[in-house]
Each structure stands twice: as C-alpha cells, then as structure tokens.
Design a protein around this motif. Sequence first.
Motif, short mmCIF file in Angstrom:
data_model
loop_
_atom_site.label_atom_id
_atom_site.label_comp_id
_atom_site.label_asym_id
_atom_site.label_seq_id
_atom_site.Cartn_x
_atom_site.Cartn_y
_atom_site.Cartn_z
N UNK A 44 0.83 -1.20 0.00
CA UNK A 44 0.00 0.00 0.00
C UNK A 44 0.86 1.26 0.00
N UNK A 45 0.28 2.33 -0.54
CA UNK A 45 0.91 3.65 -0.52
C UNK A 45 0.21 4.51 0.53
N UNK A 46 1.00 5.01 1.46
CA UNK A 46 0.47 5.95 2.46
C UNK A 46 1.00 7.34 2.14
N UNK A 90 5.56 2.60 -8.94
CA UNK A 90 4.88 2.48 -7.65
C UNK A 90 3.93 1.29 -7.66
N UNK A 91 3.21 1.10 -8.74
CA UNK A 91 2.30 -0.05 -8.83
C UNK A 91 3.08 -1.37 -8.78
N UNK A 92 4.25 -1.39 -9.41
CA UNK A 92 5.10 -2.59 -9.36
C UNK A 92 5.57 -2.87 -7.94
N UNK A 93 5.99 -1.83 -7.24
CA UNK A 93 6.45 -1.99 -5.86
C UNK A 93 5.31 -2.46 -4.96
N UNK A 94 4.11 -1.93 -5.19
CA UNK A 94 2.94 -2.38 -4.42
C UNK A 94 2.69 -3.87 -4.65
N UNK A 95 2.78 -4.29 -5.91
CA UNK A 95 2.54 -5.70 -6.24
C UNK A 95 3.57 -6.61 -5.60
N UNK A 96 4.77 -6.07 -5.32
CA UNK A 96 5.82 -6.84 -4.66
C UNK A 96 5.64 -6.86 -3.15
N UNK A 97 4.61 -6.18 -2.65
CA UNK A 97 4.34 -6.18 -1.22
C UNK A 97 5.10 -5.16 -0.42
N UNK A 98 5.70 -4.20 -1.09
CA UNK A 98 6.47 -3.17 -0.37
C UNK A 98 5.52 -2.11 0.19
N UNK A 99 5.88 -1.58 1.36
CA UNK A 99 5.13 -0.46 1.94
C UNK A 99 5.77 0.83 1.45
N UNK A 100 4.95 1.77 0.99
CA UNK A 100 5.45 2.99 0.39
C UNK A 100 4.91 4.20 1.15
N UNK A 101 5.82 5.08 1.57
CA UNK A 101 5.44 6.36 2.15
C UNK A 101 5.66 7.42 1.08
N UNK A 102 4.59 8.11 0.69
CA UNK A 102 4.63 9.06 -0.42
C UNK A 102 4.35 10.46 0.12
N UNK A 161 -1.52 13.89 -7.47
CA UNK A 161 -0.66 12.73 -7.30
C UNK A 161 -1.13 11.87 -6.12
N UNK A 162 -1.48 12.53 -5.03
CA UNK A 162 -1.92 11.80 -3.83
C UNK A 162 -3.15 10.96 -4.12
N UNK A 163 -4.15 11.56 -4.77
CA UNK A 163 -5.38 10.83 -5.06
C UNK A 163 -5.20 9.83 -6.21
N UNK A 164 -4.11 10.01 -6.98
CA UNK A 164 -3.84 9.08 -8.08
C UNK A 164 -3.24 7.76 -7.58
N UNK A 165 -2.35 7.79 -6.60
CA UNK A 165 -1.62 6.57 -6.26
C UNK A 165 -1.75 6.13 -4.81
N UNK A 190 -6.44 7.67 7.56
CA UNK A 190 -7.56 6.90 7.05
C UNK A 190 -7.33 6.45 5.63
N UNK A 191 -8.38 5.93 5.00
CA UNK A 191 -8.31 5.50 3.61
C UNK A 191 -8.55 6.70 2.71
N UNK A 192 -7.77 6.79 1.65
CA UNK A 192 -7.86 7.94 0.75
C UNK A 192 -9.23 7.98 0.06
#
Length: 373
Positions: free
Chosen positions: A43-45, A196-208, A215-219, A235-237
């Motif tokens: 997930x991207x936070x 970013x989508x690739x990193x999410x699929x790999x299970x990485x946690x992302x702080x953006x 950009x925030x609402x996009x990813x 919360x959830x975007x």
Amino acid sequence: MLMQIQTEAVTQTAPILALDGITKTFPGVKALDGVSLRLFPGQVTALVGENGAGKSTVVKTLTGIYQPDGGEILVDGTATRFPSAQHAADAGITAIHQETVLFDELSVAENIFLGHAPRGKFGLIDWKTMQRRATEILTSIGAEIDPTHRLRDLGIANKHLVAIARALSIDARVVIMDEPTAALSHKEIQELYELVETLKAQGKAILFISHKFDEIFRIADRYTVFRDGQFVGDGMISDVTEAELVKMMVGRDVSQVFPQRESHLGDEVLQVVGYDHPTEFADIGFTLRRGEILGFYGLVGAGRSEFMQALFGITRPSKGVTKIDGSIRIIRSPADAIGNGVVYVPEDRGKQGAITALPSAGTPCAMCEQGKA
C-alpha cells in the motif's frame, strides 16, 4: 461487494513499520510532538502537511539520521531503534529524497551502488556485475541512462532518476518517496506511477510525500496528516476529499485558505524580444506586467531553465533584447541583473542557489554585495 471485501482485507493488514508517539525536539523547536504513522505492505500511504509540519523530520527518523527523544519505532510489531542510516537500510528501509545526494565525479553505476557495491573474489568490486545490475534497475524505472557515464554529464531530471535507482538497489521492504516528481517530466511521472504499482505488487510499503493532491489521489491508498509537528488524523484515501485534507492540514476551511482574489495588473515592467541561443532555445519573447504571474511550461529539455539563466546573465544569448520599464537594459552577468531588480530562484537550489561554504547569513550578504544593494 467485492470492493468492500478488498477494503476490509486492506484495513486488517498489519503494518510493516509504525511510529508510536514519536517526539523530536531541537533547540527552541518541537519538530515532532507524539506523532503516529503506520505503513502497510502493498500500500501507498500519503504523508500530508504544510511546510514545517514535521514530514522531513519523520523521514530522517525513519532512515536513522535522527533518533527520536521519545516514542517507539515498530518493525513487524517489535520495538526497534535505528542508531544510524545503515541500521535503517539493514532493516529494509530506503528513501528517495527531494534533494538528490549524489556525487558528480562518480559514474552512474558507482552512485547507485555506493556503499554496497557487488564484490567478487578477494573482496574486489565486480564492475561488470555492478554495471549490469545498474542497467537492469535503470531500465525497470524507464530511465535510458548509460551506467558508465559520469553523473556530472546528466541533467537534473536524470540525476533524480539515478537517485531513485539507488534507493531501489537494496532489497527494501519500505520505500520512502519525498517529493519524487519534483524534477520529472510528465512522461517520467507516468513511469514513476507504474513503478509504484510494481512496488505495491511486490508487497512493499510505500510512504509518499507530495504537495500535489492530484498525485496523492492518483496513487495513495491511505493518508496521514501532520500539522505543526502533531498527528491530526489518518484513514483510507477513498474516504476523504481534497477539501477535507486541506482543512486537516491547515485547521480551517479551504475557502479561508484560498480566498478569491481580484488581480489588478499594472504597467508593463519587463519585455523580452527575440532571445536566441545557438543550442538551447530560439526566438523567445514575452511581456510581464506589474502584479502578474507568468508561467513557463515545457518538458524536461525544452530550454526553460537555460533561458532563465540567460535572462539572469549566467549564460550569454546569441541575440535578444531586454527592456525593463520601457528602457533597454544590458545584462551580461548576475550582478547586472540584480542591479536592474531581477533575481533568480534556480531549479537546483542546493548547488546553484546557496554558497554552502559560507554560514547561513553569508549567501544573502554575498548577493547584496554582488548587486551593490
């Protein structure tokens, strides 16, 4: 129904990394006051807040540059400490910083693997493996950069891509992206989204971290808001609007933050006619009036920065005329520009906008001396 099940699964996932009640104080300033943050796998936070909210201090705390005065850092639910940046890297935490910290005299590959170069027999650097792996990482982020080139020969945007490649050169579980799109073109931003989508699929946690709400609402999947060094909410975007985020950031309604203003344009103050450069730009002309904001837009390599540097006297155009308040002015150096009331905030503020060998008060004093102010 499927969307609801997926959302519930997301919200029930345990965080890889969490901050609980983190406090950090500098002389006269409480940068962080009991803040909390949770980063989840896949997930991207988005960390949202105004300048001075504490975002950079959190990044430096997560990467071992700062040690907190209070609170806990939890990795997989276990309290831990990061006494140094190396300890954070060993825990699988990597960061793409807003200001790229790279070395111009080293090659691209050397910059990517600085401090953890692949080694062969007798502990010597395996140059072929390093260049091959550097090429693989650069290709994965859509960067067509020769790993053998010196970094000094690259532009700002490509240097930023090298910084991204360096962050991804370790086996990271948590990837921190601090204003990662600041120096990128539209095409490169789209490629970063794909990364970013690739990193999410790999299970990485992302702080953006970004000031750009599109950009925030996009990813982003989640959000956390800081204000004045304090935790405001998370919360959830999908459950929040842009106006609600702004209100959380600044503590008041968006209509009060961005009130409607009338623009009253005055006389023409600057006119540029027929600016040419042999290799960078051609036939640039515009007018600027008092009270007006004029935007220059273009892709990386379009010549925007090069034109501004010529206008400020850093480089010489092959031809062109500059008029200020209706009179032709000759600007052959930054001192000439400053003397005519023109100042320049460069793209690379770390190298071009400050004299780092001087104390903090030295740069403005030097500029005043330069312009005979």
